[in-house]
Design a protein around this motif. Structure first.
Motif, mmCIF file in Angstrom:
data_model
loop_
_atom_site.group_PDB
_atom_site.id
_atom_site.type_symbol
_atom_site.label_atom_id
_atom_site.label_comp_id
_atom_site.label_asym_id
_atom_site.label_seq_id
_atom_site.Cartn_x
_atom_site.Cartn_y
_atom_site.Cartn_z
ATOM 1 N N HIS A 90 0.714 -1.364 0.018
ATOM 2 C CA HIS A 90 0.055 0.276 -0.134
ATOM 3 C C HIS A 90 0.681 1.228 -0.140
ATOM 4 N N CYS A 91 1.968 1.274 0.129
ATOM 5 C CA CYS A 91 3.034 2.473 0.283
ATOM 6 C C CYS A 91 3.405 2.810 -1.327
ATOM 7 N N GLU A 92 2.994 3.895 -1.750
ATOM 8 C CA GLU A 92 3.424 4.420 -3.180
ATOM 9 C C GLU A 92 4.947 4.302 -3.212
ATOM 10 N N LYS A 94 7.189 2.263 -2.626
ATOM 11 C CA LYS A 94 7.820 1.071 -2.968
ATOM 12 C C LYS A 94 7.963 0.954 -4.620
ATOM 13 N N LEU A 163 11.036 5.037 7.050
ATOM 14 C CA LEU A 163 10.620 4.446 5.640
ATOM 15 C C LEU A 163 11.652 3.498 4.940
ATOM 16 N N GLU A 177 2.525 8.455 4.722
ATOM 17 C CA GLU A 177 3.303 7.339 4.488
ATOM 18 C C GLU A 177 4.017 7.092 5.763
ATOM 19 N N MET A 180 1.437 5.149 7.561
ATOM 20 C CA MET A 180 1.381 3.544 6.976
ATOM 21 C C MET A 180 2.487 2.756 7.554
ATOM 22 N N MET A 181 3.557 3.421 7.653
ATOM 23 C CA MET A 181 4.938 2.245 8.036
ATOM 24 C C MET A 181 5.200 2.372 9.436
#
Ligand code: URA
Length: 263
Positions: A90-92, A94, A163, A177, A180-181
């Motif tokens: 789900h993390c852009e 990546k 990140l 971000e 999310m992480m």
């Protein structure tokens, strides 16, 4: 692809370019990624849209933070956590990164350094802090007898980032971000079991302490996930502002005193 060029010729051409030092693929027509990012942000900002990649109207919405938490919590070892992070979709960030940058140093070290995000060198090598800032970080901690390559746990450090993927053009990670992480970082700390955390730079302080303003925060003990945290200047900042090394040295002495049981 040009129809005169088959797969093997295209591959040979690509390998030749890599040998010449090409590291990034550039398209024929320029893409304004700032415009693309602005469109994505407007979409994500719509009420009721959970953090995560923008999806088509028929795709169910995803609560990326909840998924990250459940994935992180089910990891029972650092290796399992690495695998879980690598599989997290789900993390852009990546998409733009070459690889996941998980950690370096010795798990179980008394001190864990938490940086921001990989840069170009880290993205290439798959290890945190291996560029110029990382070399300065190594020299700083060597000055108090600690290193990532140490054979003994008492002399070792463990290093990870907020990140694990390089942000495009090394831009600052976005709050979404980081959120999310964060469950992965929390689990990472729990599994690595350091006694003390060092948060280098603003992003790391924001993630661990929920606060920015490194100039005010540095040098004073704080707490995150039940561990003492020392906020310090980021080594990339110290490369730009060598005069701030005096404060960084004071902070290192404070960390050393704590490890030696003198504070
Ligand atoms: N800066 C960071 O914060 N982390 C790295 O891994 C490299 C540079």
């Amino acid at each position: 692809m040009d129809s005169a060029m088959d797969w093997h010729r295209a591959r040979a051409l690509l390998e030749w370019q890599v040998e010449l030092g090409a590291t990034d693929a550039v398209g024929d027509t320029p893409v304004n990624r700032y415009e693309v990012a602005a469109t994505l942000k407007t979409e994500v900002a719509k009420p009721g849209v959970a953090a995560g990649p923008v999806r088509g109207p028929t795709t169910p919405r995803v609560d990326a933070v909840a998924e990250a938490r459940s994935s992180a919590e089910s990891a029972n070892s650092l290796e399992a956590l690495r695998t879980a992070m690598d599989a997290f979709p789900h993390c852009e960030l990546k998409r733009g990164a070459r690889q996941l940058v998980f950690s370096d140093g010795m798990p179980g070290a008394r001190l864990m350094i938490v940086g921001e995000a990989p840069g170009r060198e880290e993205d290439l090598q798959g290890k945190p802090f291996v560029g110029r800032a990382g070399q300065l970080l190594d020299r700083m901690f060597a000055a108090i007898g600690l290193s990532r390559g140490a054979a003994q746990v008492v002399d070792a450090v463990y290093i990870a980032n907020v990140l694990p993927w390089r942000p495009p053009r090394n831009r600052d990670p976005e709050a979404e971000e980081i959120a999310m992480m964060l469950p992965f970082l929390e689990r990472h700390i729990a599994l690595a079991q350091p006694e003390i955390l060092v948060a280098v730079g603003n992003i790391s302080c924001q993630a661990l302490l929920g606060r920015r303003g490194i100039t005010r925060l540095r040098g004073g003990w704080a707490e995150a996930f039940g561990k003492p945290v020392m906020p310090m200047f980021h080594p990339a900042y110290l490369l730009r502002k060598p005069a701030a090394k005096r404060e960084a040295w004071a902070d290192l002495l404070e960390v050393n005193a704590r490890l030696k049981g003198r504070t």
